[in-house]
Design a protein around this motif. Structure first.
Motif, PDB file in Angstrom:
ATOM      1  N   PRO A   7       0.915  -1.221   0.096  1.00  0.00           N
ATOM      2  CA  PRO A   7      -0.064   0.200  -0.038  1.00  0.00           C
ATOM      3  C   PRO A   7       0.839   1.441   0.012  1.00  0.00           C
ATOM      4  O   PRO A   7       1.790   1.511   0.649  1.00  0.00           O
ATOM      5  CB  PRO A   7      -0.954  -0.100   1.344  1.00  0.00           C
ATOM      6  CG  PRO A   7      -0.138  -1.063   2.149  1.00  0.00           C
ATOM      7  CD  PRO A   7       0.738  -1.969   1.133  1.00  0.00           C
ATOM      8  N   GLY A   8       0.647   2.146  -0.837  1.00  0.00           N
ATOM      9  CA  GLY A   8       1.088   3.359  -0.871  1.00  0.00           C
ATOM     10  C   GLY A   8       2.615   3.459  -1.902  1.00  0.00           C
ATOM     11  O   GLY A   8       3.276   4.537  -1.911  1.00  0.00           O
ATOM     12  N   SER A   9       3.062   2.158  -2.068  1.00  0.00           N
ATOM     13  CA  SER A   9       4.217   2.125  -2.795  1.00  0.00           C
ATOM     14  C   SER A   9       4.569   2.455  -4.098  1.00  0.00           C
ATOM     15  O   SER A   9       3.228   2.319  -4.856  1.00  0.00           O
ATOM     16  CB  SER A   9       4.846   0.646  -2.504  1.00  0.00           C
ATOM     17  OG  SER A   9       5.108   0.293  -1.255  1.00  0.00           O
ATOM     18  N   PRO A  10       5.382   3.169  -4.723  1.00  0.00           N
ATOM     19  CA  PRO A  10       5.545   3.251  -6.321  1.00  0.00           C
ATOM     20  C   PRO A  10       5.648   1.963  -7.037  1.00  0.00           C
ATOM     21  O   PRO A  10       5.843   0.742  -6.324  1.00  0.00           O
ATOM     22  CB  PRO A  10       6.783   4.073  -6.318  1.00  0.00           C
ATOM     23  CG  PRO A  10       7.663   3.851  -5.030  1.00  0.00           C
ATOM     24  CD  PRO A  10       6.734   3.437  -3.958  1.00  0.00           C
ATOM     25  N   ALA A  11       5.450   1.884  -8.142  1.00  0.00           N
ATOM     26  CA  ALA A  11       5.647   0.794  -9.171  1.00  0.00           C
ATOM     27  C   ALA A  11       7.072   0.579  -8.754  1.00  0.00           C
ATOM     28  O   ALA A  11       8.054   1.188  -8.758  1.00  0.00           O
ATOM     29  CB  ALA A  11       5.296   1.187 -10.563  1.00  0.00           C
ATOM     30  N   ASP A  12       7.212  -1.016  -9.133  1.00  0.00           N
ATOM     31  CA  ASP A  12       8.525  -1.766  -9.136  1.00  0.00           C
ATOM     32  C   ASP A  12       9.519  -0.824  -9.975  1.00  0.00           C
ATOM     33  O   ASP A  12       9.175  -0.313 -10.997  1.00  0.00           O
ATOM     34  CB  ASP A  12       8.272  -2.981  -9.347  1.00  0.00           C
ATOM     35  CG  ASP A  12       9.707  -3.631  -9.278  1.00  0.00           C
ATOM     36  OD1 ASP A  12      10.209  -3.656 -10.208  1.00  0.00           O
ATOM     37  OD2 ASP A  12       9.702  -4.650  -8.561  1.00  0.00           O
ATOM     38  N   ALA A  13      11.026  -0.632  -9.604  1.00  0.00           N
ATOM     39  CA  ALA A  13      11.470   0.125 -10.027  1.00  0.00           C
ATOM     40  C   ALA A  13      11.969  -0.376 -11.485  1.00  0.00           C
ATOM     41  O   ALA A  13      12.265   0.414 -12.483  1.00  0.00           O
ATOM     42  CB  ALA A  13      12.872   0.056  -9.519  1.00  0.00           C
ATOM     43  N   ARG A  14      11.934  -1.694 -11.669  1.00  0.00           N
ATOM     44  CA  ARG A  14      12.162  -2.483 -12.950  1.00  0.00           C
ATOM     45  C   ARG A  14      10.989  -2.202 -13.942  1.00  0.00           C
ATOM     46  O   ARG A  14      11.448  -1.863 -15.025  1.00  0.00           O
ATOM     47  CB  ARG A  14      12.118  -3.991 -12.864  1.00  0.00           C
ATOM     48  CG  ARG A  14      13.529  -4.467 -11.749  1.00  0.00           C
ATOM     49  CD  ARG A  14      13.401  -5.845 -11.583  1.00  0.00           C
ATOM     50  NE  ARG A  14      12.333  -5.941 -10.572  1.00  0.00           N
ATOM     51  CZ  ARG A  14      11.994  -7.246 -10.231  1.00  0.00           C
ATOM     52  NH1 ARG A  14      12.755  -8.190 -10.447  1.00  0.00           N
ATOM     53  NH2 ARG A  14      10.885  -7.409  -9.325  1.00  0.00           N
ATOM     54  N   SER A  15       9.624  -1.957 -13.329  1.00  0.00           N
ATOM     55  CA  SER A  15       8.683  -1.746 -14.204  1.00  0.00           C
ATOM     56  C   SER A  15       8.750  -0.143 -14.669  1.00  0.00           C
ATOM     57  O   SER A  15       8.603   0.034 -16.006  1.00  0.00           O
ATOM     58  CB  SER A  15       7.327  -1.796 -13.465  1.00  0.00           C
ATOM     59  OG  SER A  15       7.069  -3.190 -13.296  1.00  0.00           O
ATOM     60  N   GLN A  16       9.238   0.484 -13.864  1.00  0.00           N
ATOM     61  CA  GLN A  16       9.206   2.021 -14.195  1.00  0.00           C
ATOM     62  C   GLN A  16      10.256   2.134 -15.139  1.00  0.00           C
ATOM     63  O   GLN A  16      10.279   2.878 -16.003  1.00  0.00           O
ATOM     64  CB  GLN A  16       9.681   2.765 -13.018  1.00  0.00           C
ATOM     65  CG  GLN A  16       8.320   2.811 -12.018  1.00  0.00           C
ATOM     66  CD  GLN A  16       8.891   4.034 -11.157  1.00  0.00           C
ATOM     67  OE1 GLN A  16       9.133   5.318 -11.436  1.00  0.00           O
ATOM     68  NE2 GLN A  16       8.673   3.797  -9.783  1.00  0.00           N
ATOM     69  N   HIS A  17      11.555   1.419 -15.000  1.00  0.00           N
ATOM     70  CA  HIS A  17      12.688   1.814 -15.934  1.00  0.00           C
ATOM     71  C   HIS A  17      12.165   1.207 -17.250  1.00  0.00           C
ATOM     72  O   HIS A  17      12.595   1.813 -18.329  1.00  0.00           O
ATOM     73  CB  HIS A  17      13.782   0.537 -15.291  1.00  0.00           C
ATOM     74  CG  HIS A  17      14.948   0.632 -16.392  1.00  0.00           C
ATOM     75  ND1 HIS A  17      15.791   1.759 -16.637  1.00  0.00           N
ATOM     76  CD2 HIS A  17      15.355  -0.602 -17.219  1.00  0.00           C
ATOM     77  CE1 HIS A  17      16.711   1.258 -17.434  1.00  0.00           C
ATOM     78  NE2 HIS A  17      16.243   0.012 -17.889  1.00  0.00           N
TER      79      HIS A  17
END
Length: 159
Positions: free
Chosen positions: A49-59
């Protein structure tokens, strides 16, 4: 044109559903439909909850021009079944969980995202969490294809 709202759902709302959210949001904006289409994403589980998207997904998304940095994880709620016109699951397990929680009156809103694919032939968007780069690229390939089909669907349903 009347408004249309879509909720993308995976398990934890940090990989697949925020990717679909970001890709579809960009396509809706590019098509000039942003003022008519409401987009959100959620998870069937409340793991992040409240976390950003996974860094790999964002990348991987950013490499294709999709910014997911503002998206935050949340769990699907009972009110979502009333609020959204379309609730799109990423796989069979999450589809079953959504269907089990969904009131009978709203079951017709619940579908799989890959039903909208036009070129790819996959029943699900596989979870890339434990995969390498190729898993995240495969998610984007499927999501982009499905979102192109989804744009056509929205244009056909929004009057």
């Amino acid at each position: 044109m009347s408004s249309y709202s879509i909720l993308f759902v995976c398990m934890g709302n940090i990989c697949r559903s925020p990717t679909a959210h970001g890709v579809f949001r960009q396509m809706v904006t590019d098509q000039g439909l942003a003022q008519w289409v409401n987009i959100d994403s959620a998870g069937t589980h409340n793991y992040h909850p409240g976390s950003p998207a996974d860094a790999r997904s964002q990348h991987h998304a950013l490499k294709r021009g999709y910014d997911l940095s503002d998206l935050r994880a949340r769990q699907i709620t009972d009110s979502d079944f009333e609020t959204y016109d379309l609730i799109l699951a990423m796989d069979w397990d999450n589809l079953a969980l959504i269907q089990a929680a969904c009131p009978d009156a709203h079951q017709g809103k619940v579908r799989r995202l890959t039903e909208f694919c036009q070129r790819q032939d996959s029943p699900v968007v596989p979870d890339p969490y434990y995969c390498g780069d190729q898993g995240f690229e495969q998610v984007l390939d499927l999501v982009e294809d499905a979102c192109e089909g989804l744009i056509k669907h929205v244009k056909g349903h929004a009057k």
